[in-house]
Design a protein around this motif. Structure first.
Motif, PDB file in Angstrom:
ATOM      1  N   UNK A 299       0.826  -1.212   0.000  1.00 42.02           N
ATOM      2  CA  UNK A 299       0.000   0.000   0.000  1.00 42.02           C
ATOM      3  C   UNK A 299       0.857   1.257   0.000  1.00 42.02           C
ATOM      4  N   UNK A 300       1.910   1.261   0.784  1.00 42.27           N
ATOM      5  CA  UNK A 300       2.776   2.443   0.839  1.00 42.27           C
ATOM      6  C   UNK A 300       3.385   2.731  -0.525  1.00 42.27           C
ATOM      7  N   UNK A 301       3.729   1.693  -1.264  1.00 45.12           N
ATOM      8  CA  UNK A 301       4.288   1.904  -2.602  1.00 45.12           C
ATOM      9  C   UNK A 301       3.226   2.382  -3.579  1.00 45.12           C
ATOM     10  N   UNK A 302       2.039   1.819  -3.485  1.00 47.51           N
ATOM     11  CA  UNK A 302       0.960   2.174  -4.418  1.00 47.51           C
ATOM     12  C   UNK A 302       0.517   3.614  -4.217  1.00 47.51           C
ATOM     13  N   UNK A 305       2.292   6.761  -5.691  1.00 47.27           N
ATOM     14  CA  UNK A 305       2.378   6.951  -7.147  1.00 47.27           C
ATOM     15  C   UNK A 305       1.068   7.539  -7.667  1.00 47.27           C
ATOM     16  N   UNK A 306       1.090   8.697  -8.334  1.00 51.28           N
ATOM     17  CA  UNK A 306      -0.138   9.323  -8.832  1.00 51.28           C
ATOM     18  C   UNK A 306      -0.713   8.565 -10.025  1.00 51.28           C
ATOM     19  N   UNK A 307      -1.998   8.809 -10.355  1.00 52.97           N
ATOM     20  CA  UNK A 307      -2.608   8.167 -11.515  1.00 52.97           C
ATOM     21  C   UNK A 307      -1.835   8.481 -12.806  1.00 52.97           C
ATOM     22  N   UNK A 308      -1.754   7.495 -13.694  1.00 51.93           N
ATOM     23  CA  UNK A 308      -1.138   7.616 -15.012  1.00 51.93           C
ATOM     24  C   UNK A 308       0.381   7.772 -14.970  1.00 51.93           C
ATOM     25  N   UNK A 309       0.976   7.657 -13.798  1.00 51.99           N
ATOM     26  CA  UNK A 309       2.426   7.822 -13.695  1.00 51.99           C
ATOM     27  C   UNK A 309       3.152   6.801 -14.578  1.00 51.99           C
TER      28      UNK A 309
END
Length: 395
Positions: A299-302, A305-309
């Motif tokens: 979860x911390x990794x997800x 990261x912003x959408x569409x990165x």
């Protein structure tokens, strides 16, 4: 409310999470479709209200009268989509107000002269359909609004719609009849945002899921169950409704079934933080802290990261002919949004360039099945056809 024209809110739930939308109206419990293992009909009482969405876009007599008078009079000097928006949102007579507390269908929103973003989108779409306009719905990637009630965090997504004129075959469309996006948040707060087009079936499912969330907030678990069930049947690919159902199951004490729903959602979208967060909470509550800790690390990794990165990195890699790098990044986006057709289409293009034709075909088929416009469908069909003679390009 701003009419640039673009936006709507739909409920989701985190903390134990959820989201919502629709189904066909009926006086009692919805008919049993038989055999779906995720449903527990015999453990919930019949609903206290009709469950469904068969009248979601239906015009009431008052709406038909408004269409024939206020909207029709504006059509003499304006294109249909502009006449509609002006009559609904610029008229001193109608005086619509934003109300985030209740999700209403089109007629209810018109009668109340208020509604949340989803309700106002539904009402606008109902009038647009009657005027023969094409309606396109978009989920906007923006910061989610959050609220907490009774130990549940409700997350709110943003939705808008675009109205497009139609013309008889062979007729030219006046340039003044350009598409018009209708939004219900201030334009200055939007900036340049990414959005994805969604099917009307998903919009209906969102409505049903919202009703489930509202019932849950009111502690009407039986009604919440039937609304969430209807949302899943309306659009089985709308995983937010499965997340909502898992919350209902947990509240009722059906922990094994709640866990199975969450594991299914995480398996289908391993980059989706909402069901993963809820699964982590469930595991912690049952003493399985080691597995929960591994999920928390993911979860911390997800969430960093912003959408569409990864998608943007993949596009750049494709432009530089770095197809393996592109593949890796498109796969990461598919993990976060398993039904977003554009991610699958570009992953197919990267796979094709790497010589993995069968895998490319599979992802193009997924893109086709999840595409939302005739233009996209035609594009993906042509690409699938191109895979038969190997030498034709996908891009």
């Amino acid at each position: 409310m701003d009419v640039k024209a673009s936006g709507v809110k739909t409920w989701r739930i985190l903390g134990i999470g959820l989201a919502g939308l629709l189904l066909a109206a009926c006086a009692g419990a919805p008919p049993r479709t038989g055999g779906n293992p995720m449903f527990l009909d015999d453990r919930f009482a019949p609903p206290s209200e009709p469950i469904g969405a068969s009248d979601l876009f239906a015009l009431s007599p008052a709406m038909e009268d408004y269409l024939a008078t206020e909207i029709a009079s504006r059509q003499r000097s304006s294109a249909r989509q502009h006449a509609l928006v002006d009559a609904l949102y610029s008229s001193a007579q109608l005086k619509l107000e934003y109300d985030s507390t209740v999700t209403r269908n089109a007629a209810e929103a018109f009668d109340a002269r208020s509604g949340n973003c989803l309700s106002l989108v539904l009402m606008t779409a109902a009038f647009a359909k009657e005027l023969g306009l094409q309606v396109q719905y978009q989920v906007v990637f923006s910061e989610q609004a959050a609220s907490r009630s009774d130990g549940i965090v409700y997350l709110s997504n943003h939705i808008n719609l675009t109205l497009r004129p139609t013309a008889p075959e062979g007729r030219l469309v006046n340039l003044a009849n350009e598409p018009l996006t209708v939004d219900f948040i201030p334009a200055e707060g939007q900036g340049r945002q990414r959005a994805r087009v969604v099917r009307e079936a998903t919009i209906v499912a969102m409505y049903l899921n919202n009703k489930a969330a509202e019932s849950l907030r009111a502690r009407r678990l039986d009604d919440a169950y039937w609304w969430a069930r209807a949302a899943i049947e309306q659009d089985p690919g709308f995983l937010t409704a499965q997340n909502t159902l898992s919350v209902i199951y947990r509240r009722r004490g059906h922990l094994a079934e709640a866990e199975q729903l969450l594991r299914n959602a995480v398996e289908l979208e391993p980059g989706n933080a909402v069901p993963m967060s809820n699964l982590s909470r469930l595991l912690k509550a049952s003493g399985r802290t080691d597995e929960a800790a591994r999920l928390d690390e993911r979860l911390r990794r997800i969430e960093a990261v912003p959408p569409f990165h990864y998608f943007d990195i993949g596009l750049q890699a494709m432009a530089e002919k770095k197809y393996e790098l592109a593949r890796q990044n498109f796969e990461k986006e598919v993990e976060r949004a398993a039904t977003h057709h554009e991610f699958h289409a570009w992953l197919a293009a990267a796979l094709f360039e790497l010589g993995e034709v069968d895998a490319a075909r599979r992802h193009l088929q997924i893109a086709l099945e999840n595409s939302t416009t005739p233009a996209d469908q035609a594009l993906y069909e042509s690409r699938l056809e191109a895979l038969r003679p190997r030498q034709r390009t996908l891009r």
